[in-house]
Design an enzyme around this catalytic site. Sequence first.
Site, PDB file in Angstrom:
ATOM      1  N   CYS A   1       0.813  -1.222   0.000  1.00  0.00           N
ATOM      2  CA  CYS A   1       0.000   0.000   0.000  1.00  0.00           C
ATOM      3  C   CYS A   1       0.847   1.271   0.000  1.00  0.00           C
ATOM      4  O   CYS A   1       0.332   2.354  -0.294  1.00  0.00           O
ATOM      5  CB  CYS A   1      -0.925   0.026   1.213  1.00  0.00           C
ATOM      6  SG  CYS A   1      -2.023  -1.381   1.338  1.00  0.00           S
TER       7      CYS A   1
ATOM      8  N   HIS B   1      -9.333   3.087  -2.074  1.00  0.00           N
ATOM      9  CA  HIS B   1      -8.010   2.567  -1.736  1.00  0.00           C
ATOM     10  C   HIS B   1      -7.464   1.704  -2.863  1.00  0.00           C
ATOM     11  O   HIS B   1      -7.417   0.478  -2.758  1.00  0.00           O
ATOM     12  CB  HIS B   1      -8.119   1.768  -0.443  1.00  0.00           C
ATOM     13  CG  HIS B   1      -6.818   1.269   0.102  1.00  0.00           C
ATOM     14  ND1 HIS B   1      -5.591   1.811  -0.235  1.00  0.00           N
ATOM     15  CD2 HIS B   1      -6.549   0.251   0.983  1.00  0.00           C
ATOM     16  CE1 HIS B   1      -4.627   1.159   0.413  1.00  0.00           C
ATOM     17  NE2 HIS B   1      -5.184   0.207   1.142  1.00  0.00           N
TER      18      HIS B   1
END
Length: 414
Positions: free
Chosen positions: A86, A357
């Site tokens: 991420c 996301h």
Amino acid sequence: MSKVHIIGAGMTPLGKHLDQSVKQLTATAVDAALADAGLKTADIEAAWFCNTRQGALEGQHGVRGQASLRAYGFEGIPIFNTDNACASSSSGLYQAFATVKAGMHDIAIVVGAEKMNYPEKRKEMFEAFKGSWDRELADEHIARLLATGNDLELPPEAVEPSGERSVFMDIYAAQARAHMHRFGTTQRQIATVAAKNHTHSVLNPYAQYRFPMTVDEVMNDRLIIWPVTRAMCAPMSDGAAALIVASDAAVARLGGSRAVHVRGIGVSSSSNRKPDEYDKHLTRVAAQRCYEMAGVGPEDINVAELHDASAIAEILHSENVGFCAYGEGGPLVESGATKLGGRLPINVSGGLLSKGHPIGATGAIQIFELVTQLRGEAGERQVAGARFGLAENGGGFHGLEEAACVVTLLEGPC
């Protein structure tokens, strides 16, 4: 050495873009960033491409950046591929920052692009999350983390089986239980984060979800794994963002009235710390490195984007970056200080929870939001008088915490 600035930023709307490829998402974001900076493809001297899913879901295991950026029209320049879970595109920004600061290039681009939704490959979509932790030690790490909250009295629903989910929601649930056990954090405080961020996202035209939620609606949403409900989890998102990084010389040549200064950037990885060694948490370490480089502290920050892949993460990281003492993250959000119009607005973009996301692009999208805020161009979600903005972007999992963390501090145009 030269100061480093962001002179262009662009992104796509986030959501399920089933009809668009990674190359198409990349092109949209790069188009926007170049237009924002008033530049052409030929002005870019080096590029970083950040992606985590093409290998697992498309078989594009290598040269992802060369594939997408060559299709756009970049030729001959250095192109580097960054996959750091991420934290991929914030890691790409760190690398571009270092290169420009060292004087190797005057203008570089960082692109984060991700396709996460492949309806015909649903099993693979969820299996891909497991590539962001040490698979050999995964069971051991989960057991260690769960043990930190073992003495917490659980409600009956905490032991009921739940449905399909990312393995990272199990991790966040374990972290939430540990925080609840040690500090008395409540499920309602965690829900307050989600309600705040869902409500913020109504004002963000790029957000995947654009509807408000109340705390009660968050708590009554479908249980994923106690204490985490669906509204406390970031969605799987497709999207892209691009940032153009430039030296003082380039800014002077081009005119820099909207250039945003990268005052500090700190990076860390996980360690074998004990559960109560909070000063060794990788996010605390990255934040301290960032503040030291920037010459400012947490008390100077006006707006922040924190990595809320689950709502508990915003509470944890508001403590880790020094916005409040350990154990005070829950009361901080409950006080209203972190909502738009509060003392320290956090995730006014909607955060990962509601804005979206897209793993490899998430860090660059956080920076896009801060650049927009610091320029005073955020419209209805504008934080008044914002001068300093901070982004915290974690990636993967190892031991008791994320595997990587990047904290970036930006200063608006003077």
